[in-house]
Design a protein around this motif. Sequence first.
Motif, mmCIF file in Angstrom:
data_model
loop_
_atom_site.group_PDB
_atom_site.id
_atom_site.type_symbol
_atom_site.label_atom_id
_atom_site.label_comp_id
_atom_site.label_asym_id
_atom_site.label_seq_id
_atom_site.Cartn_x
_atom_site.Cartn_y
_atom_site.Cartn_z
ATOM 1 N N GLU A 126 -9.192 -4.905 -1.152
ATOM 2 C CA GLU A 126 -8.312 -4.253 -2.135
ATOM 3 C C GLU A 126 -8.506 -2.747 -2.196
ATOM 4 O O GLU A 126 -7.629 -2.009 -2.611
ATOM 5 C CB GLU A 126 -8.539 -4.861 -3.510
ATOM 6 C CG GLU A 126 -7.768 -6.145 -3.679
ATOM 7 C CD GLU A 126 -8.157 -6.895 -4.924
ATOM 8 O OE1 GLU A 126 -8.816 -6.295 -5.788
ATOM 9 O OE2 GLU A 126 -7.803 -8.081 -5.010
ATOM 10 N N GLU A 127 -9.697 -2.300 -1.828
ATOM 11 C CA GLU A 127 -10.023 -0.881 -1.991
ATOM 12 C C GLU A 127 -9.851 -0.035 -0.748
ATOM 13 O O GLU A 127 -9.598 1.161 -0.829
ATOM 14 C CB GLU A 127 -11.474 -0.751 -2.464
ATOM 15 C CG GLU A 127 -11.622 -1.130 -3.915
ATOM 16 C CD GLU A 127 -13.047 -1.284 -4.324
ATOM 17 O OE1 GLU A 127 -13.950 -0.901 -3.539
ATOM 18 O OE2 GLU A 127 -13.263 -1.804 -5.419
ATOM 19 N N LYS A 128 -10.027 -0.657 0.407
ATOM 20 C CA LYS A 128 -10.030 0.168 1.628
ATOM 21 C C LYS A 128 -9.676 -0.634 2.878
ATOM 22 O O LYS A 128 -9.680 -1.858 2.882
ATOM 23 C CB LYS A 128 -11.404 0.807 1.810
ATOM 24 C CG LYS A 128 -12.508 -0.199 2.045
ATOM 25 C CD LYS A 128 -13.849 0.476 2.197
ATOM 26 C CE LYS A 128 -14.954 -0.519 2.527
ATOM 27 N NZ LYS A 128 -15.086 -1.655 1.607
ATOM 28 N N LYS A 181 -0.471 6.676 2.424
ATOM 29 C CA LYS A 181 -1.745 6.104 2.907
ATOM 30 C C LYS A 181 -1.494 5.344 4.213
ATOM 31 O O LYS A 181 -2.256 5.474 5.172
ATOM 32 C CB LYS A 181 -2.317 5.124 1.875
ATOM 33 C CG LYS A 181 -2.884 5.782 0.663
ATOM 34 C CD LYS A 181 -4.305 6.283 0.919
ATOM 35 C CE LYS A 181 -4.772 7.067 -0.295
ATOM 36 N NZ LYS A 181 -5.937 7.894 -0.032
ATOM 37 N N ASN A 215 -9.708 4.924 2.088
ATOM 38 C CA ASN A 215 -9.727 4.303 0.754
ATOM 39 C C ASN A 215 -8.312 4.333 0.184
ATOM 40 O O ASN A 215 -7.624 5.348 0.279
ATOM 41 C CB ASN A 215 -10.669 5.084 -0.166
ATOM 42 C CG ASN A 215 -12.084 5.088 0.384
ATOM 43 O OD1 ASN A 215 -12.635 4.045 0.718
ATOM 44 N ND2 ASN A 215 -12.657 6.276 0.505
ATOM 45 N N PHE A 216 -7.919 3.239 -0.426
ATOM 46 C CA PHE A 216 -6.558 3.180 -0.951
ATOM 47 C C PHE A 216 -6.404 3.948 -2.261
ATOM 48 O O PHE A 216 -5.329 4.379 -2.617
ATOM 49 C CB PHE A 216 -6.123 1.724 -1.160
ATOM 50 C CG PHE A 216 -6.079 0.941 0.118
ATOM 51 C CD1 PHE A 216 -5.560 1.517 1.270
ATOM 52 C CD2 PHE A 216 -6.544 -0.360 0.171
ATOM 53 C CE1 PHE A 216 -5.509 0.799 2.460
ATOM 54 C CE2 PHE A 216 -6.491 -1.087 1.351
ATOM 55 C CZ PHE A 216 -5.982 -0.502 2.488
ATOM 56 N N ASN A 217 -7.497 4.087 -3.004
ATOM 57 C CA ASN A 217 -7.374 4.670 -4.341
ATOM 58 C C ASN A 217 -7.882 6.099 -4.471
ATOM 59 O O ASN A 217 -7.925 6.635 -5.556
ATOM 60 C CB ASN A 217 -8.092 3.768 -5.354
ATOM 61 C CG ASN A 217 -7.494 2.374 -5.329
ATOM 62 O OD1 ASN A 217 -6.278 2.216 -5.335
ATOM 63 N ND2 ASN A 217 -8.342 1.369 -5.255
ATOM 64 N N SER A 218 -8.272 6.724 -3.379
ATOM 65 C CA SER A 218 -8.823 8.079 -3.489
ATOM 66 C C SER A 218 -7.711 9.107 -3.584
ATOM 67 O O SER A 218 -6.613 8.894 -3.087
ATOM 68 C CB SER A 218 -9.703 8.406 -2.309
ATOM 69 O OG SER A 218 -8.949 8.368 -1.116
ATOM 70 N N ILE A 273 0.864 -1.178 0.000
ATOM 71 C CA ILE A 273 0.000 0.000 0.000
ATOM 72 C C ILE A 273 0.910 1.240 0.000
ATOM 73 O O ILE A 273 1.997 1.227 0.587
ATOM 74 C CB ILE A 273 -0.910 0.005 1.261
ATOM 75 C CG1 ILE A 273 -1.731 -1.286 1.350
ATOM 76 C CG2 ILE A 273 -1.793 1.247 1.317
ATOM 77 C CD1 ILE A 273 -2.721 -1.510 0.251
ATOM 78 N N ASP A 274 0.458 2.292 -0.648
ATOM 79 C CA ASP A 274 1.215 3.544 -0.739
ATOM 80 C C ASP A 274 1.622 4.044 0.656
ATOM 81 O O ASP A 274 0.814 4.059 1.588
ATOM 82 C CB ASP A 274 0.312 4.574 -1.444
ATOM 83 C CG ASP A 274 0.931 5.952 -1.430
ATOM 84 O OD1 ASP A 274 1.954 6.120 -2.098
ATOM 85 O OD2 ASP A 274 0.398 6.836 -0.733
ATOM 86 N N ASP A 324 -10.763 8.995 5.584
ATOM 87 C CA ASP A 324 -11.767 9.438 4.607
ATOM 88 C C ASP A 324 -13.159 9.457 5.223
ATOM 89 O O ASP A 324 -13.980 10.295 4.881
ATOM 90 C CB ASP A 324 -11.743 8.509 3.388
ATOM 91 C CG ASP A 324 -10.431 8.625 2.632
ATOM 92 O OD1 ASP A 324 -9.979 9.771 2.417
ATOM 93 O OD2 ASP A 324 -9.840 7.597 2.278
#
Lengths: 139, 114
Positions: A66-68, A36, A136-139, A32-33, A117
């Motif tokens: 995967e998303e959050k 984040k 959220n990982f992609n926001s 994960i980034d 978030d």
Amino acid sequence: MMHTEFIVVEGDFANAGKASSEIKKTLKQLNIDNQKIKKIVVAVYEAEVNAIAHAYGGTIFVDLDEEKICVLIKDKGPGIPDIARAMEKGYSTASAKVREMGFGAGMGLPNIKNNVDELDIQSEVGVGTEIKMIVNFNS
Amino acid sequence: MKITDIVKILDAQVIVGREDMDYSIDHGFASDLMSDVLTLEEEHLILITGLCNNQTIRTAEMANISVILFVRNKQVSEDMIELALENDIIILSCKYSMFRTVGLLYENGLVPVY
């Protein structure tokens, strides 16, 4: 989907941060980034310290896909009488012991809010507090 | 600024990270309040603090802080050393006050976070 739970013990300052540390390791393994990860672990760590400092112990539930990441910190009381007030920067009910640990200046909940978030706090005096946070990982 | 320079300037001791004397940092932040440290976006800085307990190390871990400098001759516990080793955090300690420490580091070119 991954589910993990951590028990938080009242007044157990020596172990404050253990759950956050484990979560950090897991997120790193999942690539994960980094920014984040920092947001998540800072929020969870503040909440973990809160649960140890203010509550009669509790449990941290972590759900990850995967998303959050969704982290729920559920404690056994005493509950927050005025959540709006507790969210104000600088408002604190912390003991001297908590302040000695480098916390208790009324920054915890505002810090949590700044890093997630979604944040939902439910509290009943005499029963307990539930803090749910989502990043959220992609926001 | 390299760890070796900091040690020289402050007559500091290296508690953890003797093999990292060439590690270099640009920014410093001084606080005894960990919640303030946790608001920083800047990473890989040196945290200058008189708060000496497990939570200092945990805070550095969460905030990706790579070096902690304890001022006022604080004694670092075995637990703290273990936590620092686990998380690759360098620990330094000096006898000077916070004011004198940050003054010397600033004078020698360490940059504030804000």
